[in-house]
Write an enzyme that holds these catalytic residues in place. Structure first.
Site, mmCIF file in Angstrom:
data_model
loop_
_atom_site.group_PDB
_atom_site.id
_atom_site.type_symbol
_atom_site.label_atom_id
_atom_site.label_comp_id
_atom_site.label_asym_id
_atom_site.label_seq_id
_atom_site.Cartn_x
_atom_site.Cartn_y
_atom_site.Cartn_z
ATOM 1 N N GLY A 1 -6.736 14.883 12.910
ATOM 2 C CA GLY A 1 -5.510 14.454 13.083
ATOM 3 C C GLY A 1 -5.362 12.817 12.621
ATOM 4 N N ALA B 1 -4.844 11.289 7.405
ATOM 5 C CA ALA B 1 -4.811 12.322 6.187
ATOM 6 C C ALA B 1 -4.169 13.543 6.917
ATOM 7 C CB ALA B 1 -6.166 12.608 5.914
ATOM 8 N N ASP C 1 -11.328 12.621 21.707
ATOM 9 C CA ASP C 1 -12.705 11.836 22.072
ATOM 10 C C ASP C 1 -13.411 11.423 20.753
ATOM 11 O OD1 ASP C 1 -12.366 12.605 24.491
ATOM 12 O OD2 ASP C 1 -13.455 14.732 24.387
ATOM 13 N N LYS D 1 5.471 -4.663 0.872
ATOM 14 C CA LYS D 1 4.577 -5.135 0.070
ATOM 15 C C LYS D 1 4.754 -5.214 -1.426
ATOM 16 C CE LYS D 1 -0.191 -4.122 -1.278
ATOM 17 N NZ LYS D 1 -1.521 -3.060 -1.385
ATOM 18 N N GLU E 1 -7.679 -1.924 -3.698
ATOM 19 C CA GLU E 1 -6.411 -1.777 -4.256
ATOM 20 C C GLU E 1 -5.532 -0.873 -3.593
ATOM 21 O OE1 GLU E 1 -4.520 -2.950 -6.709
ATOM 22 O OE2 GLU E 1 -5.965 -4.461 -7.751
#
Ligand code: FAD
Length: 496
Positions: free
Chosen positions: A14, A17, A42, A79, A337
């Site tokens: 989790g 991704a 954990d 950005k 990048e």
């Protein structure tokens, strides 16, 4: 392979991704799937992916993400590109903007006209022809319907995960907290049938998405898929990261500042700044890297520096049997990048488009793996380009980079630009021609020739074209708001 249809999807992990995969699958295919995500508090997440590229907006659009809510909840800023410092030579600066440069006729890209102008001593800087670069340098940003601006975001990766979790759970994803202790496979095929958590609970599935980070619990530790190591091209293997208070209003771009053994990033969010030093452990010790990072900060740190180790490369097959690796489990290219989040969002969308509703077969798996390989190799070449084209010789690190053999695909590109001034975007490729041209020119790769479409104009006409483009951009930027003023009205951070 397996004629069995796929309905039950288990996502292991989790981090960014895992939750991206959960959000996309649930929002786009939710009604026909049964999706479970397992994560372990954990083990924790990497949590440093904070800069993105514009494709993230397309991903959000497909998931019907509300931009203002998402930005408020993730402390996000805009950005417009990346400002590079000290890359080709110490003291150099150039900008890789997300926008288009000038106006290009069908025959060739505008940078050819600019090269023609430059050879006659007219036209000024290439930066003058990019709205995004000029706005970034002026600290400005605004969205309105008459402003064609291309942008991405900086955000807090942990908050982004939480935001995606909310989307996923509202889309029906079931979340299990707990550590996966063992993985069960079908004896005959090696397909994964279930995972067992520390609590003893067994979770079975038809398709397993491995988002367990660098370790690749399913794709590597279980299926032994193999990893293609790219360290000989991309030599950095460690990062130390720390957050600081803001030293002023957030800049609408990422800074990438080269140092003797790598580079460091500066990523401004609304309430803080992310800083990190990327380096090659063969040349710099962890202690010296941390000291170098801390000495470079322009404001007090708000947390303790964290060391992260990585190995650049790609998993040999990101889809193997009934397991698809997404995120760091599938491979990693250092964040120069900001390509990682894009790569896994793309692979999730590829999975949505090629979903094995009626069973997994070799042709489908090979097709999917080809898509993924092409995508990551294009990104790899673009990142290597920055290192290969350095003229720095002040350290062993830069000398090794300048002297390395690069992949043939990149070698050809460099030669093509050097000999003929031709930059191009390959079929399905992420980075556009203008991105390649900005970085090649920014890294001082001087073409011997270029398309002479600029020579079709006399000097007066050329001057007129340059002046017209410049003044349109300058007028537009003058009317834009400073980014912080726009953020305050559009999406003020929820961080107090
Ligand atoms: C230094 C650095 C800087 C980066 N900067 C950028 C950037 O600017 N832009 C960008 O796009 N990307 C960046 N990235 C990449 C980005 O951080 C990752 O792509 C992103 O965080 C995705 O990570 P992940 O979810 O794959 O893995 P992780 O964050 O490592 O998550 C792994 C998950 O798996 C779970 N897990 C692991 N083992 C088990 C188990 N046994 N049982 C149950 N759960 C388990 C963990 O609990 C966790 O939830 C950067 C990466 C690094 C290293």
């Amino acid at each position: 392979m397996s004629a069995q249809g796929v309905k039950k999807v288990v996502i292991a992990g989790g981090g960014t991704a895992g939750w991206c995969a959960a959000a996309a699958l649930s929002r786009l295919l939710g009604p026909v799937l049964d999706i479970t995500l397992i994560e372990s508090a954990d083990i924790g997440i990497i949590g440093v992916g904070e800069a993105t590229i514009p494709t993230v907006r397309a991903f959000h659009h497909l998931l019907s993400v509300d931009e203002q809510a998402f930005m408020r909840e993730t402390d996000a800023t805009f950005k417009l590109g990346i400002g590079f410092e000290n890359w080709a030579r110490e003291g150099d600066q150039y900008f890789h903007s997300f926008g288009t440069i000038g106006k290009s006729p069908w025959m060739g890209h505008f940078y050819n006209i600019w090269l023609e102008g430059r050879s006659r001593g007219i036209g000024g800087s290439l930066d003058d022809y990019s709205l995004e670069t000029k706005a970034a340098k002026a600290g400005k940003f605004q969205i309105h319907k008459n402003l064609p601006i291309n942008y991405a975001y900086h955000f807090d990766a942990v908050m982004y995960g939480k935001y995606l979790r909310k989307l996923s759970e509202s889309g029906g994803v079931k979340r299990h907290e707990g550590e996966i202790k063992s993985v069960q496979q079908q004896a005959e095929t090696g397909f994964i049938t279930s995972v067992t958590l520390a609590s003893g609970e067994v979770i079975s599935g038809d398709l397993f998405i491995d988002c367990t980070g660098f370790r690749g619990l399913l794709i590597e530790e279980t299926l032994h898929t193999g990893y293609e190591d790219w360290t000989h091209w991309l030599r950095t293997d460690r990062a130390v990261a720390v957050q600081t208070q803001p030293a002023g209003p957030p800049l609408p771009y990422t800074k990438s500042i080269a140092h003797a053994d790598g580079w460091r990033w500066r990523i401004p969010l609304q309430s803080r700044v992310g800083n990190g030093l990327i380096y090659a452990s063969a040349h710099l010790s962890d202690e010296d890297a941390e000291a170098r990072l801390m000495a470079s900060l322009d404001a007090p740190a708000v947390n303790t520096p964290r060391l992260i180790k990585y190995r650049t490369g790609r998993r040999k097959q990101i889809w193997n049997k009934n397991c698809v690796a997404v995120g760091l489990a599938s491979g990693f290219i250092e964040p120069l990048e900001s390509t990682s989040i894009h790569l896994f969002q793309k692979s999730v969308l590829d999975l949505v488009q090629n979903f094995p509703f009626f069973g997994i077969n070799d042709t489908l798996v090979a097709h999917y793996n080809r898509l993924a390989q092409q995508e990551i190799e294009y990104a790899r070449d673009f990142v290597i380009l920055h290192y290969k084209l350095t003229e720095r010789s002040d350290s062993a690190f830069w000398r090794e980079n300048a002297g390395m053999d690069v992949p043939d695909s990149l070698k050809e590109r460099i030669e093509l630009f050097q000999e003929s001034g031709l930059a191009f975007q390959g079929p399905g490729e992420l980075f556009r021609t203008d991105s390649w041209a900005q970085v090649m020119l920014g890294q001082r790769l001087e073409p011997k020739g270029w398309h002479r479409l600029g020579a079709l104009m006399n000097e007066g006409e050329l001057n007129q074209v340059f002046a017209g483009l410049k003044s349109t951009i300058d007028d537009t930027v003058a009317k834009m708001l400073p980014q912080d003023a726009f953020l305050k009205q559009y999406c003020p951070t929820a961080v107090v």
